[in-house]
Design an enzyme around this catalytic site. Sequence first.
Site, short mmCIF file in Angstrom:
data_model
loop_
_atom_site.label_atom_id
_atom_site.label_comp_id
_atom_site.label_asym_id
_atom_site.label_seq_id
_atom_site.Cartn_x
_atom_site.Cartn_y
_atom_site.Cartn_z
N GLY A 47 0.87 -1.17 0.00
CA GLY A 47 0.00 0.00 0.00
C GLY A 47 0.90 1.21 0.00
O GLY A 47 1.83 1.28 -0.81
N GLU A 48 0.67 2.10 0.89
CA GLU A 48 1.50 3.31 0.99
C GLU A 48 1.91 3.43 2.46
O GLU A 48 1.07 3.65 3.33
CB GLU A 48 0.66 4.50 0.51
CG GLU A 48 1.34 5.83 0.64
CD GLU A 48 2.71 5.87 -0.01
OE1 GLU A 48 2.83 5.48 -1.18
OE2 GLU A 48 3.67 6.28 0.67
N SER A 49 3.20 3.27 2.70
CA SER A 49 3.66 3.15 4.09
C SER A 49 3.39 4.40 4.93
O SER A 49 3.11 4.29 6.12
CB SER A 49 5.15 2.78 4.14
OG SER A 49 5.91 3.75 3.47
N CYS A 79 6.32 -5.19 0.68
CA CYS A 79 6.46 -3.85 0.12
C CYS A 79 6.29 -2.76 1.19
O CYS A 79 7.18 -2.60 2.02
CB CYS A 79 5.53 -3.69 -1.07
SG CYS A 79 6.08 -2.40 -2.19
N ARG A 108 12.98 3.66 0.22
CA ARG A 108 11.62 3.71 -0.35
C ARG A 108 11.70 4.01 -1.84
O ARG A 108 12.55 4.77 -2.28
CB ARG A 108 10.82 4.84 0.30
CG ARG A 108 10.06 4.42 1.51
CD ARG A 108 9.22 5.56 2.00
NE ARG A 108 7.97 5.68 1.28
CZ ARG A 108 7.37 6.84 1.05
NH1 ARG A 108 7.90 7.97 1.42
NH2 ARG A 108 6.22 6.86 0.41
N ILE A 135 6.12 -3.11 -7.21
CA ILE A 135 5.35 -1.89 -7.51
C ILE A 135 5.87 -0.76 -6.63
O ILE A 135 5.64 -0.77 -5.41
CB ILE A 135 3.84 -2.11 -7.26
CG1 ILE A 135 3.34 -3.33 -8.05
CG2 ILE A 135 3.05 -0.86 -7.62
CD1 ILE A 135 1.97 -3.83 -7.61
N ARG A 136 6.59 0.17 -7.24
CA ARG A 136 7.23 1.25 -6.45
C ARG A 136 7.85 0.68 -5.17
O ARG A 136 7.61 1.14 -4.05
CB ARG A 136 6.22 2.37 -6.12
CG ARG A 136 5.82 3.15 -7.36
CD ARG A 136 4.85 4.27 -7.07
NE ARG A 136 5.39 5.29 -6.18
CZ ARG A 136 6.29 6.20 -6.53
NH1 ARG A 136 6.79 6.20 -7.75
NH2 ARG A 136 6.70 7.11 -5.67
N HIS A 171 5.36 -8.52 -4.18
CA HIS A 171 4.01 -8.93 -3.78
C HIS A 171 3.73 -10.34 -4.27
O HIS A 171 3.19 -10.51 -5.36
CB HIS A 171 2.98 -8.01 -4.44
CG HIS A 171 3.04 -6.59 -4.00
ND1 HIS A 171 2.26 -6.11 -2.98
CD2 HIS A 171 3.75 -5.54 -4.46
CE1 HIS A 171 2.50 -4.82 -2.82
NE2 HIS A 171 3.40 -4.45 -3.70
N GLU A 173 1.46 -12.24 -3.25
CA GLU A 173 0.01 -12.46 -3.18
C GLU A 173 -0.70 -12.09 -4.48
O GLU A 173 -1.85 -12.45 -4.70
CB GLU A 173 -0.60 -11.69 -2.00
CG GLU A 173 -0.77 -10.18 -2.17
CD GLU A 173 0.54 -9.38 -2.07
OE1 GLU A 173 1.60 -9.99 -1.89
OE2 GLU A 173 0.47 -8.15 -2.20
N1 GLN Z 1 6.14 2.97 -2.35
C1 GLN Z 1 5.22 2.54 -1.34
C2 GLN Z 1 5.62 3.12 0.02
O1 GLN Z 1 6.57 3.80 0.15
C3 GLN Z 1 5.17 1.03 -1.25
C4 GLN Z 1 4.52 0.48 -2.49
C5 GLN Z 1 3.84 -0.84 -2.31
O2 GLN Z 1 3.52 -1.26 -1.20
N2 GLN Z 1 3.52 -1.48 -3.42
O3 GLN Z 1 4.92 2.87 0.98
#
Ligand code: GLN
Length: 197
Positions: A47-49, A79, A108, A135-136, A171, A173
Amino acid sequence: MTRVGVLALQGDVREHVAALTVAGAVPVEVRRPTDLEGLDGIVLPGGESTTMGKLLRIFELLGPLRSLLAGGLPAYGTCAGMILLASEIVDGRRDQELLGGLDITVRRNAFGSQVHSFEADLDVAGVGTVHGVFIRAPWVERAGPEVEVLASVGEHPVAVRQGHLLATSFHPELTGDERMHAFFVRRLVAQAEGGAS
Ligand code: GLN
């Protein structure tokens, strides 16, 4: 019955629930402190930390989860979940909340400037070849002496384990492959319960 929580504040919760079920655990979605009761392990999804850190504070999960992890609750972070478990971040936000526990420094969005998202087959120690979706994604910039590197992309670790804590930049999953979750359930959660690995 092995009850494994999935932090369900944000991110791809459903896919982790499905992977844990196939891996033989009973998944429990975690949204409030009482959901943490009686868990044998917990998965921290992607997600987005920075957002997840804020939500953890708002939902009063930050303190309880920190204590549980420090007390030995097995956790698997993917992630953003890897970032939450890290003891240190590069390119994080100054006020970013972490759960900590893993003696690693993560960068990150590490692959970000080169490739936003990519997929790669990885040789993961103890698991086999895993198709990783990034993903990022972060990478591990520094790993402490207690940290076991399970897989790397180039010279950068992307799957690590330290005792009861497991983290991957990718990921698993998202590919319908439950082997990383099965590794977590059998090797980390079962061991913490005193069962056979
Ligand atoms: N770039 C996101 C972060 O800094 C992590 C991306 C992800 O969980 N797919 O939280």
